[in-house]
Design an enzyme around this catalytic site. Structure first.
Site, PDB file in Angstrom:
ATOM      1  N   ASN A   1       0.658  -2.015  -0.122  1.00  0.00           N
ATOM      2  CA  ASN A   1       0.155  -0.443   0.479  1.00  0.00           C
ATOM      3  C   ASN A   1       0.640   0.972   0.052  1.00  0.00           C
ATOM      4  OD1 ASN A   1      -2.062   1.692   0.093  1.00  0.00           O
ATOM      5  ND2 ASN A   1      -2.917   0.241   2.280  1.00  0.00           N
TER       6      ASN A   1
ATOM      7  N   HIS B   1     -13.919  -4.994  11.249  1.00  0.00           N
ATOM      8  CA  HIS B   1     -13.850  -4.500  11.374  1.00  0.00           C
ATOM      9  C   HIS B   1     -15.143  -3.724  12.272  1.00  0.00           C
ATOM     10  CE1 HIS B   1      -9.696  -3.457   9.902  1.00  0.00           C
ATOM     11  NE2 HIS B   1      -9.747  -4.791  10.221  1.00  0.00           N
TER      12      HIS B   1
ATOM     13  N   ARG C   1     -13.007  -6.875  15.063  1.00  0.00           N
ATOM     14  CA  ARG C   1     -12.337  -5.626  15.619  1.00  0.00           C
ATOM     15  C   ARG C   1     -12.518  -4.253  15.810  1.00  0.00           C
ATOM     16  NH1 ARG C   1      -6.903  -3.256  12.441  1.00  0.00           N
ATOM     17  NH2 ARG C   1      -7.952  -0.561  11.998  1.00  0.00           N
TER      18      ARG C   1
ATOM     19  N   TYR D   1      -6.359   6.854  12.369  1.00  0.00           N
ATOM     20  CA  TYR D   1      -6.215   5.505  11.723  1.00  0.00           C
ATOM     21  C   TYR D   1      -7.592   4.072  12.060  1.00  0.00           C
ATOM     22  CZ  TYR D   1      -5.271   3.213  16.183  1.00  0.00           C
ATOM     23  OH  TYR D   1      -5.697   3.042  17.224  1.00  0.00           O
TER      24      TYR D   1
ATOM     25  N   ASP E   1      -6.734  -2.489  17.734  1.00  0.00           N
ATOM     26  CA  ASP E   1      -5.843  -2.105  17.009  1.00  0.00           C
ATOM     27  C   ASP E   1      -4.787  -0.391  17.728  1.00  0.00           C
ATOM     28  OD1 ASP E   1      -3.382  -1.738  15.231  1.00  0.00           O
ATOM     29  OD2 ASP E   1      -4.322  -2.258  13.673  1.00  0.00           O
TER      30      ASP E   1
ATOM     31  N   HIS F   1      -1.841   0.366  16.745  1.00  0.00           N
ATOM     32  CA  HIS F   1      -0.951   1.454  15.300  1.00  0.00           C
ATOM     33  C   HIS F   1      -0.200   2.098  15.285  1.00  0.00           C
ATOM     34  CE1 HIS F   1      -1.623   1.506  10.660  1.00  0.00           C
ATOM     35  NE2 HIS F   1      -2.086   0.465  11.252  1.00  0.00           N
TER      36      HIS F   1
ATOM     37  N   GLU G   1      -3.601  -5.587  19.482  1.00  0.00           N
ATOM     38  CA  GLU G   1      -2.460  -5.714  18.607  1.00  0.00           C
ATOM     39  C   GLU G   1      -1.563  -4.229  17.944  1.00  0.00           C
ATOM     40  OE1 GLU G   1      -4.450  -6.182  15.103  1.00  0.00           O
ATOM     41  OE2 GLU G   1      -3.023  -4.981  13.434  1.00  0.00           O
TER      42      GLU G   1
ATOM     43  N   GLU H   1       1.993  -7.637  11.275  1.00  0.00           N
ATOM     44  CA  GLU H   1       1.759  -7.296  10.552  1.00  0.00           C
ATOM     45  C   GLU H   1       2.778  -6.650   9.121  1.00  0.00           C
ATOM     46  OE1 GLU H   1      -1.489  -5.308  10.682  1.00  0.00           O
ATOM     47  OE2 GLU H   1      -1.110  -2.709   9.874  1.00  0.00           O
TER      48      GLU H   1
ATOM     49  N   ARG I   1       1.356 -11.950  13.014  1.00  0.00           N
ATOM     50  CA  ARG I   1       0.127 -11.189  12.434  1.00  0.00           C
ATOM     51  C   ARG I   1       0.577 -11.248  10.764  1.00  0.00           C
ATOM     52  NH1 ARG I   1      -4.256  -8.821  12.107  1.00  0.00           N
ATOM     53  NH2 ARG I   1      -3.879  -6.879  10.902  1.00  0.00           N
TER      54      ARG I   1
ATOM     55  N   HIS J   1      -2.678 -10.695   8.638  1.00  0.00           N
ATOM     56  CA  HIS J   1      -3.001  -9.283   8.508  1.00  0.00           C
ATOM     57  C   HIS J   1      -3.647  -9.544   6.813  1.00  0.00           C
ATOM     58  CE1 HIS J   1      -1.468  -5.456   6.996  1.00  0.00           C
ATOM     59  NE2 HIS J   1      -2.952  -5.000   7.584  1.00  0.00           N
TER      60      HIS J   1
ATOM     61  N   ASP K   1      -7.327  -3.563   1.636  1.00  0.00           N
ATOM     62  CA  ASP K   1      -5.166  -3.245   0.415  1.00  0.00           C
ATOM     63  C   ASP K   1      -4.627  -4.582   0.238  1.00  0.00           C
ATOM     64  OD1 ASP K   1      -3.344  -3.295   2.886  1.00  0.00           O
ATOM     65  OD2 ASP K   1      -4.901  -1.517   3.958  1.00  0.00           O
TER      66      ASP K   1
ATOM     67  N   GLU L   1      -7.917 -12.320   9.856  1.00  0.00           N
ATOM     68  CA  GLU L   1      -8.362 -10.538   9.514  1.00  0.00           C
ATOM     69  C   GLU L   1      -9.413 -10.591   8.154  1.00  0.00           C
ATOM     70  OE1 GLU L   1      -5.577  -7.674   9.287  1.00  0.00           O
ATOM     71  OE2 GLU L   1      -7.554  -5.602   9.660  1.00  0.00           O
TER      72      GLU L   1
ATOM     73  N   TRP M   1       2.368   6.364  12.400  1.00  0.00           N
ATOM     74  CA  TRP M   1       1.030   6.233  11.772  1.00  0.00           C
ATOM     75  C   TRP M   1       1.354   4.942  11.959  1.00  0.00           C
ATOM     76  CZ3 TRP M   1      -1.292   3.755   8.602  1.00  0.00           C
ATOM     77  CH2 TRP M   1      -2.180   3.848   7.929  1.00  0.00           C
TER      78      TRP M   1
HETATM   79  C1  CS2 Z   1      -4.335  -2.521   9.518  1.00  0.00           C
HETATM   80  C2  CS2 Z   1      -4.523  -2.364   8.101  1.00  0.00           C
HETATM   81  O1  CS2 Z   1      -5.565  -3.913   9.403  1.00  0.00           O
HETATM   82  C3  CS2 Z   1      -5.375  -3.953   9.577  1.00  0.00           C
HETATM   83  O2  CS2 Z   1      -4.739  -4.621  11.151  1.00  0.00           O
HETATM   84  O3  CS2 Z   1      -3.582  -2.380  10.728  1.00  0.00           O
HETATM   85  O4  CS2 Z   1      -5.635  -1.412   8.623  1.00  0.00           O
HETATM   86  C4  CS2 Z   1      -3.411  -1.420   7.939  1.00  0.00           C
HETATM   87  O5  CS2 Z   1      -3.260   0.196   8.015  1.00  0.00           O
HETATM   88  C5  CS2 Z   1      -2.871  -1.058   6.555  1.00  0.00           C
HETATM   89  O6  CS2 Z   1      -2.693  -2.394   5.636  1.00  0.00           O
HETATM   90  C6  CS2 Z   1      -1.852  -0.320   5.981  1.00  0.00           C
HETATM   91  O7  CS2 Z   1      -1.974  -0.174   4.609  1.00  0.00           O
HETATM   92 MG    MG Z   2      -3.270  -4.048  11.993  1.00  0.00          MG
END
Ligand code: CS2
Ligand code: MG
Length: 403
Positions: A37, A122, A147, A159, A211, A213, A237, A263, A284, A313, A317, A340, A403
């Site tokens: 991504n 999600h 989630r 996010y 998550d 992040h 996570e 991830e 993950r 993961h 995307d 996921e 991020w």
């Molecule tokens: C995230 C993702 O799926 C997840 O747990 O952390 O959405 C992640 O932000 C994206 O795959 C980034 O491209």
């Molecule tokens: Mg994640």
């Protein structure tokens, strides 16, 4: 059997995807997901310029040797671009092997270790009310694991939260990344309250995930894990940025909330310490970014020794080809944990066709030869690549943050 050609298809049905198609002299082809991504063209170019010429004339059944050729043979090991490209080749080779033998890929990896695979999706909303409504909608679709992410009071963008009513998409099209603003204290003050409300409204049976992040320090992660303990999460996570893995020792000392990470990992060396020291509960890593099924099987077997389970993961995307590969992997290994599944835009599914059946919160193993994912190459041509970036994140005073 010989590889005679390979093509890279970059398309954007709803968002950007990079696909590798490997063709053989027997007419069988294999597909691999090479999407990274916000850095799609780096992988596409690496495949075209540096990898494809090296695999022509190779026997696709020699997937182990081809993997080592591409991993060790370049001298410059590891890294997301490199490993995503190798992952796409490996996925496509397993797809070819399955199709050539007329068997689903999980049969080649160890067979069926289960008859269904638990998936989570999600629930995300701009505030508490919208998030609770999403949880209720998702439960009505039959999901058993959710989630939970929510907009944080005082922040415009966070996010995990869709910008409009649609599906969550972190990347934005245009010439440069978007910027977001973050404050950890506001986040830490809100999340335990969110989970308390979710448990009160929806009861104890539902599996809840969250998550962070990569935004917390080890002591902040310990605090969050501790405060979430009464709500019995399935996992918490990506609490801390995982470059500094000693952090996990601190978190572990303070909380019994199960931890998931990986991830953005791309080799077994990224998770070896965390696994062998039992500092995490779920790994993950995913097939596309983890270098393919060949290394992912080794990671799963290492994790199995330490009672650590998988949770690949599976964001929207990455293309359905990656999801298909993850589902064969999850079917075959003993220590599958959860998969996921964010779902895809309807327009994405006009181009890709995933044969795995999804019902009431579970995926069922596909019996189609190979990965059981196909692609309409003509339709893909209708959706040209659009430059897009993942956002960056700053603290309120302008400091660049994770991020
Ligand atoms: C995230 C993702 O799926 C997840 O747990 O952390 O959405 C992640 O932000 C994206 O795959 C980034 O491209
Ligand atoms: Mg994640």
């Amino acid at each position: 059997m010989k590889i005679v050609d390979a093509k890279v298809i970059v398309c954007s049905p709803g968002r950007n995807f990079v696909t590798l198609k490997i063709e053989t002299d027997e007419g069988v082809y294999g597909l691999g997901d090479a999407t990274l991504n916000g850095r799609e063209l780096a992988v596409a170019t690496y495949l075209k310029e540096h990898i494809i010429p090296c695999i022509i004339n190779r026997d696709p059944f020699d997937s182990e040797d081809i993997w080592h050729y591409l991993y060790r043979g370049v001298y410059w090991r590891r890294g997301a671009v490199n490993m995503t490209a190798i992952g796409a080749v490996d996925m496509a080779l397993w797809d070819i092997k399955g199709k050539a033998l007329g068997v689903p890929v999980h049969k080649l990896l160890g067979g069926k270790s289960r008859h269904r695979l638990l998936a989570y999706t999600h629930a995300q909303g701009k505030d508490m009310d919208e998030t609770l409504q999403k949880v209720s909608d998702i439960l009505n679709k039959g999901f058993k694991a959710i989630r939970i992410q929510s907009g944080i009071p005082g922040f415009e963008k966070v996010y995990g939260i869709a910008k409009d009513k649609g599906t969550y998409e972190p990347a934005t099209t245009g010439g440069k990344p978007d910027e977001e603003i973050w404050n950890t204290e506001k986040y830490l003050a809100y999340i335990p309250e969110l989970f308390q409300t979710v448990r009160k409204e929806f009861g104890k049976d539902l599996h809840l995930l969250h998550d962070s992040h990569h935004r917390l320090s080890s002591i902040e992660a310990a605090r969050l894990g501790k405060e979430l303990e009464p709500h019995h999460l399935f996992w918490l996570e990506d609490t801390v940025p995982a470059e500094l893995q000693q952090n996990f020792e601190w978190i572990r000392r303070h909380t019994t909330t199960p931890l998931a990470v990986g991830e953005i990992f791309n080799t077994i060396f990224d998770c070896q310490h965390l696994i062998t020291q039992q500092l995490i509960d779920y790994i993950r890593m995913t097939v596309a970014h983890g270098g393919g099924l060949t290394p992912m099987m080794k990671i799963a077997h290492l994790a199995e020794l330490y009672g650590i389970r998988t949770g690949c993961h599976g964001p929207s995307d990455l293309s359905p080809i990656n999801l298909g590969a993850c589902l064969h992997f999850g079917t075959a290994i003993n220590n599958f944990g959860i998969q996921e599944y964010m779902g895809y835009y309807p327009i994405t599914m006009e181009v890709f066709d995933l044969k795995h059946k999804f019902e009431e919160g579970y995926f069922y193993p596909s019996e189609e030869p190979g990965l059981g994912v196909d692609m309409d190459f003509e339709k893909a041509g209708n959706y040209p690549y659009k430059k897009a970036f993942l956002p960056i994140n700053r603290l309120e005073d302008g400091t660049l943050f994770h991020w």
